[in-house]
Design a protein around this motif. Structure first.
Motif, PDB file in Angstrom:
ATOM      1  N   GLY B  20      38.487  32.400  36.249  1.00  0.00           N
ATOM      2  CA  GLY B  20      37.169  32.980  36.300  1.00  0.00           C
ATOM      3  C   GLY B  20      37.495  34.418  37.127  1.00  0.00           C
ATOM      4  O   GLY B  20      38.620  35.001  36.988  1.00  0.00           O
ATOM      5  N   TRP B  21      36.400  34.944  37.434  1.00  0.00           N
ATOM      6  CA  TRP B  21      36.290  36.235  38.319  1.00  0.00           C
ATOM      7  C   TRP B  21      36.880  36.234  39.684  1.00  0.00           C
ATOM      8  O   TRP B  21      36.652  35.206  40.390  1.00  0.00           O
ATOM      9  N   LEU B  22      37.872  36.981  39.988  1.00  0.00           N
ATOM     10  CA  LEU B  22      38.515  37.129  41.164  1.00  0.00           C
ATOM     11  C   LEU B  22      38.323  38.455  41.739  1.00  0.00           C
ATOM     12  O   LEU B  22      38.729  39.397  41.419  1.00  0.00           O
ATOM     13  N   THR B  23      38.119  38.314  43.322  1.00  0.00           N
ATOM     14  CA  THR B  23      37.821  39.578  43.806  1.00  0.00           C
ATOM     15  C   THR B  23      38.934  40.261  44.373  1.00  0.00           C
ATOM     16  O   THR B  23      39.518  39.368  45.292  1.00  0.00           O
ATOM     17  N   VAL B  24      39.131  41.278  44.088  1.00  0.00           N
ATOM     18  CA  VAL B  24      40.525  41.860  44.395  1.00  0.00           C
ATOM     19  C   VAL B  24      40.160  43.092  45.455  1.00  0.00           C
ATOM     20  O   VAL B  24      40.792  43.354  46.266  1.00  0.00           O
ATOM     21  N   VAL B  25      38.958  43.544  45.381  1.00  0.00           N
ATOM     22  CA  VAL B  25      38.493  44.646  46.453  1.00  0.00           C
ATOM     23  C   VAL B  25      37.261  44.228  47.130  1.00  0.00           C
ATOM     24  O   VAL B  25      36.420  44.066  46.364  1.00  0.00           O
ATOM     25  N   GLU B  26      37.293  44.282  48.284  1.00  0.00           N
ATOM     26  CA  GLU B  26      36.043  43.844  49.109  1.00  0.00           C
ATOM     27  C   GLU B  26      35.713  44.491  50.238  1.00  0.00           C
ATOM     28  O   GLU B  26      36.409  44.951  51.064  1.00  0.00           O
TER      29      GLU B  26
END
Lengths: 283, 329, 312
Positions: B20-26
């Motif tokens: 799935g989509w993985l958040t790398v910058v938050e």
């Protein structure tokens, strides 16, 4: 026991120009132009220079991975300038090298355990399998890596872990002399600091001698005992690190020191520059 | 006070993974004013390059996606514009300089031709006027022989000259914002000093904003007016350069500064600094503060709750429950 | 239980852009050595395994042709000429009344042998010469590459014809002719790979450890050349099959009544509109075989890449 671990006298290395054997050739490229260098036992000798200065070539010649075009190379009292591969292979365990780019220095097809077992494949160094495994575990511990990483491949390791693996591999045959070709240049600052701490620790624990090739003078100030500055294939200045860095006698060294960015914004005005490119150094 | 050149808040970027989509910058917050240099500092994998590419709307090319955030460029919302507006923004609104000029420049086109392309594409010159404009740009960026550079291929120039060509190309569209991704890492230290000076002069002369992405704290100290530190995809500290180097507030920033060999005389003689451990992978983020596993000042609350970016002094933000106050130890 | 080894997000190496796969640290002693690991990785690739099954089935069918084929391949029946595919003849009959399916089974033998063996031998020969030329450089390398240039410059069909006239026709001579014309591609690829691998630091590191040149070439250079060579082999098999078909069509390859798939397709050219199955059936067999080998080659290339190989 000789005081000098490595001596280079008048070493010159020229690479032939590119071109077909029967066609016209480009002029030869001189990488080293008469280099005199002495590395004493137990010291960390820094070799500083910018790109194209020939420092990596010097590192390779120190290990006789290539033959010089002229001059003499003496390792621990033995002249290895014209030594044959057979004579060299007896000396190889005592001198090893760690490269700059840890991902390029490890064959991506072999796991860490296999990479550490490789030094024992050379003729005359054969060890039974379980002894090799024990040695591998010991080397991992020496380099600060957990034993569980023995089954990992280079692409599964972080940059710092890869460099530690390269260091472990270099230590496999119990060398006395290590050439470190920009070992931390490709690493982040916080990781580099740990690797430098490891190298300092190993030096005192195992009585090693280092030829530390770098372009970063701040590392030299922190870690090294002696420094030699290279410019376009020649050594322009050499001496104890603290003395050379505090009071450089050659203008090139002074220029390098001045150009080094200082991590203090209050000292900005000291930065040289100008919009024209700097002078091409004439010797 | 007029609207800042760039005011970006809450940027989030995600990458596609098999799971799935993985958040790398938050939640990245960045502010740049005209004539000022903002340094985006972080080690590899912290997401700083991705932040810059998100600012240029480059997501389509590489598969990742911006999942949140607002970027006001002179008051105009960048992330709400359509593809045509993005195309005119890139080059004329903001431009990017890359780390390795040899791979960023097309090896089979002459430098002059590549630079002229940009002028023509943004309508700043016709085919005939482009050469004059490009030569002028080459002179402004300090190339010693602009005519030679016009007809030369990238491999015929030295590293420093190539970087000047790249800066000239970035300036060709008359942008207001410059993004420089490690522009001097591949250069020798003497050339690096010249390029940094060139960047400073350019920013001052044209009243542009510059976001300098670097891992080199020495370079950042020389050039930047403001420092933003990123770790594991988040902004952990944001401060003006003098107070940052005098005493960083976040333990990670302090660890970075302590790792610098050149700060050695100002430190106790023992140790080389450095930070033990490794950066957590996006798929394996710790539940609380992302730096908690490696932090020397970690407390119980750090492991369970995630800190938010708080303003501890005017203009100074830090993401930490126990920020360092006062001078560095 | 929390994994002790943190999966690193390219910690340390500047310029890296994608995170390495997470390392579990609990990997037991798997197969050791790059070749064994590649085979194990291949076994996990479903598409490649399916293709391998197809190839194996086809080879078995060809081997068992005398026992499983419904008719005699050379049984001429001038009454049952050009019959459409139906229940009695699954692929119809050709102009001489011979059952096409039977002839395909027999023709497969020739085509498979002429396809797989020479291209494999050409790859091995080319790889050895190319790695030698790349590693030694100098005079030896120069001579080998000029020989390669000469072989490439000669039109391959003419070269093969010349060889066949000199050696005589027959399957083994066809194979020799194919090897001697097709080795050059593998040699060039192997040499290029060797030249670039020689500069890589792990080769220098191996030398610094005292390994002999032969050990370095076998342990580091050859395994890293393999992916490119395997792809070349996968492409070379259908090329060899078609090359043999060309030779047979010209009358210097397989001699009637022996047949190959290519020869059958060529012979059916005259009846392309009246009895198309004579050409289409062997053509479809060539197509299926080519696809199967391509998938297998793809799978092998992926299995030989250590970064892709450890994903299930």
């Amino acid at each position: 026991m000789n005081a000098a671990m490595l001596e280079l006298a008048g070493v010159r290395k020229a690479y032939p120009g590119k071109g077909a054997p029967l066609g016209s050739r480009a002029p030869e490229r001189v990488a080293l132009d008469g280099v005199d260098l002495t590395v004493n036992r137990g010291e960390i000798h820094a070799l500083v220079g910018e790109s194209g200065s020939g420092k990596s070539t010097l590192g390779r010649l120190a290990l006789r991975l290539e033959a010089p075009s002229a001059g003499r190379i003496v390792f621990d009292g033995r002249d290895i300038t014209r030594a044959s591969e057979k004579e060299l292979s007896a000396l190889r365990p005592r001198m090893q090298i760690v490269f700059q780019d840890p991902s390029g220095a490890l064959d991506p097809r072999y796991s860490a355990a296999e990479a550490l077992a490789e030094p024992f494949l050379a003729p005359g160094r054969f060890l039974p399998k379980n002894e090799v495994k024990n040695r591998a575990v010991e080397l991992m511990r020496l380099a600060g890596l957990p034993e569980s990483l023995l089954a990992a491949y280079p692409h599964q390791l972080s940059g710092g872990q890869r460099q530690r693996l390269c260091i472990a591999r270099a230590l496999a045959l119990n060398p006395d002399f290590l050439v470190l070709d920009e070992p931390v240049s490709a690493l982040d600052v916080s990781v580099a600091a740990r690797i430098l701490a490891l190298l300092a620790d190993l030096r005192s624990r195992l009585n090693l001698t280092y030829l530390f090739i770098t372009h970063d003078l701040s590392v030299v100030a922190r870690l090294c005992d002696t420094v030699s500055v290279m410019l376009q294939g020649r050594i322009v200045e050499t001496g104890p690190a603290q003395c050379v860095l505090a009071a450089p006698s050659h203008p090139y060294t002074a220029g390098l020191l001045a150009a080094m960015p200082v991590a203090n914004p209050r000292r900005r005005e000291e930065m040289p520059g100008g919009s024209a490119p700097g002078p091409r150094w004439e010797r | 006070m007029s609207a800042p050149l760039l005011d970006m808040t809450g940027l989030c970027v995600a990458v596609p993974t098999p799971g799935g989509w993985l958040t790398v910058v938050e939640d990245v917050r960045l502010r740049v004013a005209a004539g000022k240099v903002c340094g985006l500092i972080g080690e590899s994998g912290c997401g700083k390059t991705m932040t810059a590419l998100a600012l240029l709307g480059m997501e389509g090319f590489q598969g990742w996606r911006r999942t949140g955030g607002r970027a006001l460029f002179y008051g105009r919302d960048l992330f709400a514009q359509d593809a045509a507006a993005w195309r005119s923004f890139r080059g004329a609104g903001a431009a990017m300089i890359f780390q390795e000029p040899l791979s960023a420049l097309n090896p089979v086109l002459t430098c002059g031709r590549q630079a002229a392309e940009i002028c023509i594409a943004h309508g700043l010159a016709g085919k005939t006027g482009a050469k004059a404009r490009v030569l002028e740009l080459f002179t402004q960026t300090g190339l010693p022989d602009p005519d030679f550079a016009w007809s030369a291929y990238p491999f015929e120039l030295s590293g420093g000259q190539r970087q000047r060509v790249m800066i000239a190309m970035a300036l060709a569209g008359e942008p207001k914002l410059l993004l420089a991704d490690e522009p001097t890492t591949a250069l020798d230290v003497t050339i690096q000093a010249q390029i940094l000076r060139l960047l400073r002069q350019t920013v001052d002369a044209r009243a542009m904003g510059l976001i300098l992405i670097t891992h080199n704290l020495g370079v950042a100290a020389q050039l930047c007016d403001e420092i933003v530190v990123m770790y594991a995809g988040e902004v952990v500290e944001s401060a003006d350069v003098f107070s940052f180097y005098a005493g960083p507030a976040h333990p990670y920033s302090a660890g970075l500064l302590a790792s610098l060999p050149s700060r050695a005389p100002e430190r106790p003689a023992a140790g080389f600094g450095g930070i033990e451990g490794t950066v957590p992978a996006p798929a394996n983020m710790p539940p609380g503060c992302r730096f908690a596993p490696r932090c020397p000042r970690v407390g119980e609350v750090c492991r369970t709750q995630r800190p938010v970016l708080t303003e501890i002094a005017p203009g100074r933000f830090v993401r930490c429950f126990f920020p360092l106050t006062g001078e560095a130890p | 239980m929390r994994n002790e080894i943190r999966t690193p997000l390219t910690e340390g190496v500047r310029g890296a852009s994608c995170p390495p796969a997470g390392f579990q640290g609990a990997e037991p002693l798997g197969p050791s050595g790059p070749y064994a690991r590649a085979l194990a990785a291949l076994a996990r690739d479903r598409v490649a395994m399916a293709a391998a099954v197809v190839v194996a089935a086809v080879c078995l069918a060809a081997l068992a042709a005398p026992w499983i084929s419904p008719y005699d391949p050379n049984a001429v029946d001038l009454v049952l000429r050009n019959i459409e595919p139906g229940w009695s003849h699954w692929c119809g009959t050709d102009a001489l009344g011979r059952d096409v399916l039977t002839r395909i089974l027999y023709g497969l033998r020739v085509s498979l042998i002429a396809g797989i063996l020479p291209s494999f031998a050409a790859m091995v020969l080319g790889a050895l010469l190319g790695v030698t030329a790349g590693y030694l450089e100098g005079a030896a390398g120069f001579c080998i590459m000029r020989l390669c240039d000469a072989a490439m410059a000669f039109p391959s069909l003419l070269l093969a014809m010349g060889l066949m006239y000199a050696l005589g026709s027959g399957l083994s001579n066809i194979c020799i002719a194919i090897v001697l014309t097709c080795w050059t591609a593998a040699a060039r690829v192997a040499r290029a790979q060797t030249l670039s691998l020689k500069q890589r630091e792990f080769v220098l590191a191996a030398k610094a450890m005292g390994l002999s040149s032969r050990a370095v070439a076998a342990r580091h250079i050859l395994p890293n050349c393999l992916p490119a060579l395997v792809v070349l082999w996968g492409v070379g098999i259908p090329e060899a099959i078609l090359f043999e078909a060309g030779l047979s069509f010209l009358g210097i390859g397989a001699q009637p009544p022996d047949t190959s798939l290519g020869l059958m397709a060529a012979e059916g050219k005259r009846y392309l509109f009246s009895a198309p199955w004579i050409s289409i059936a062997p053509g479809a067999a060539i197509l299926g075989l080519t696809l199967a080998f391509n998938f297998l080659g793809d799978g092998l290339q992926g299995a030989l890449d250590p970064k892709r190989a450890d994903r299930p």
